[in-house]
Design an enzyme around this catalytic site. Structure first.
Site, PDB file in Angstrom:
ATOM      1  N   HIS A   1      25.742  -7.151   4.047  1.00 35.61           N
ATOM      2  CA  HIS A   1      24.865  -7.818   3.074  1.00 35.61           C
ATOM      3  C   HIS A   1      25.204  -7.367   1.651  1.00 35.61           C
ATOM      4  CE1 HIS A   1      22.255 -10.192   5.507  1.00 35.61           C
ATOM      5  NE2 HIS A   1      21.679  -9.175   6.141  1.00 35.61           N
TER       6      HIS A   1
ATOM      7  N   GLU B   1      21.960 -13.958   7.889  1.00 33.53           N
ATOM      8  CA  GLU B   1      21.859 -13.040   9.027  1.00 33.53           C
ATOM      9  C   GLU B   1      23.012 -13.275  10.006  1.00 33.53           C
ATOM     10  OE1 GLU B   1      19.745 -10.429   9.351  1.00 33.53           O
ATOM     11  OE2 GLU B   1      19.232 -11.023   7.303  1.00 33.53           O
TER      12      GLU B   1
ATOM     13  N   HIS C   1      25.976  -4.246   9.552  1.00 34.71           N
ATOM     14  CA  HIS C   1      25.264  -5.471   9.162  1.00 34.71           C
ATOM     15  C   HIS C   1      24.696  -5.343   7.750  1.00 34.71           C
ATOM     16  CE1 HIS C   1      22.384  -8.892  10.018  1.00 34.71           C
ATOM     17  NE2 HIS C   1      21.700  -8.246   9.078  1.00 34.71           N
ATOM     18  N   GLU C   2      24.027  -4.222   7.479  1.00 31.97           N
ATOM     19  CA  GLU C   2      23.405  -4.047   6.163  1.00 31.97           C
ATOM     20  C   GLU C   2      24.455  -3.857   5.060  1.00 31.97           C
ATOM     21  OE1 GLU C   2      20.477  -4.845   5.883  1.00 31.97           O
ATOM     22  OE2 GLU C   2      19.926  -4.749   7.997  1.00 31.97           O
TER      23      GLU C   2
END
Length: 297
Positions: free
Chosen positions: A147, A225, A143-144
């Protein structure tokens, strides 16, 4: 489909960043009019301050944000599993290896920051590293890293800078109104209908600006998100890892150390008390909604 969503979100984010600058300009104009009877001066100074904040965050975002959150940089020897998961996810995402940080906090959380993939960093709390297994950690780090790959980190760090500038200006104006009142001395304008309207508008702008800034930051963060969750699944090829990680994040306690409004949006889940009034304007979508979207991918 994923790349179309990335492009669409980038276009939306540009519009929201412009809205941030317009809000900053409006606050500066309101402060200039209320205190100096000169809205042009206030407008220029606010945009200058916002530009300085944004410029400094672009070139020093990692050091600034990690310092704000008491994070410590780690090497492969100090945190081998965490470091190598970040390394693996960066390799799959085809981005440079980010710096790795740990925040000494029992809660479960993580975030990424930086102005571009070349100077990015990933941070996780000690609680997250202790309680999540490898499958779940890969979901969170995926997830990070998403980003970073999607350039969300650049938009997020600029938004942090602008939100901080807005909070600074509105906070200073609030203290000046409380202790010193209006600095304007143009009685003719004060007694006119236009002058009264402008005065009321200025006061309302200064009072409501932090709330509006939070709403803009919320709009920027929420869609990103959802996208990062989906991108993590694309990297790991394991939706259950991301879903299990989100389920654990939903049960996590808030961060032990205070987290300011500006940097709260960077975290993978809301780092503050979930029952607080401020959470009505949370920058994070409900975790249940995020899990539901992943189940329907």
């Amino acid at each position: 489909m994923l790349y179309q969503q990335i492009a669409q979100n980038k276009r939306k984010t540009v519009i929201l960043i412009l809205a941030f600058f317009l809000l900053l300009a409006g606050i500066g104009a309101a402060a200039g009019y209320y205190f100096l009877d000169n809205y042009q001066f206030g407008l220029v100074m606010a945009l200058l301050l916002g530009g300085i904040y944004a410029f400094s965050m672009i070139f020093q975002s990692t050091a600034v944000v990690m310092g704000m959150n008491n994070a410590r940089e780690m090497t492969a020897d100090q945190a081998p599993e965490f470091y190598h998961i970040v390394e693996d996810m960066a390799l799959v995402a085809q981005i440079p290896m980010p710096k790795v940080y740990i925040i000494d906090d029992p809660s479960l959380n993580a975030f990424a920051t930086g102005s571009n993939p070349q100077n990015a960093a990933v941070a996780a709390t000690s609680g997250l590293l202790a309680l999540m297994n490898r499958e779940e950690l890969e979901g969170v780090i995926g997830h990070e890293v998403s980003h970073i790959r999607n350039y969300d980190i650049r938009i997020s760090t600029i938004a942090v800078a602008l939100a901080s500038a807005i909070s600074l200006i509105s906070g200073l104006a609030g203290r000046m109104m409380w202790y010193g009142g209006s600095g304007r001395r143009s009685d003719d304008r004060d007694n006119s209908s236009l002058g009264i309207f402008a005065m009321v508008f200025s006061i309302l702008s200064l009072i409501l600006s932090p709330l509006v800034a939070s709403l803009v930051q919320m709009a920027i963060s929420r869609q990103r998100e959802y996208l990062a969750d989906a991108s993590s699944v694309a990297l790991t090829r394991n939706p259950e890892g991301m879903i299990k990680a989100l389920q654990k994040l939903e049960q996590s306690q808030p961060m032990a150390h205070p987290v300011d409004d500006a940097s709260a949006a960077l975290y993978i889940s809301e780092p503050r008390k979930k029952e607080s009034f401020a959470n009505l304007f949370s920058t994070h979508p409900p975790i249940a909604d995020r899990i539901e979207r992943l189940r329907h991918m």
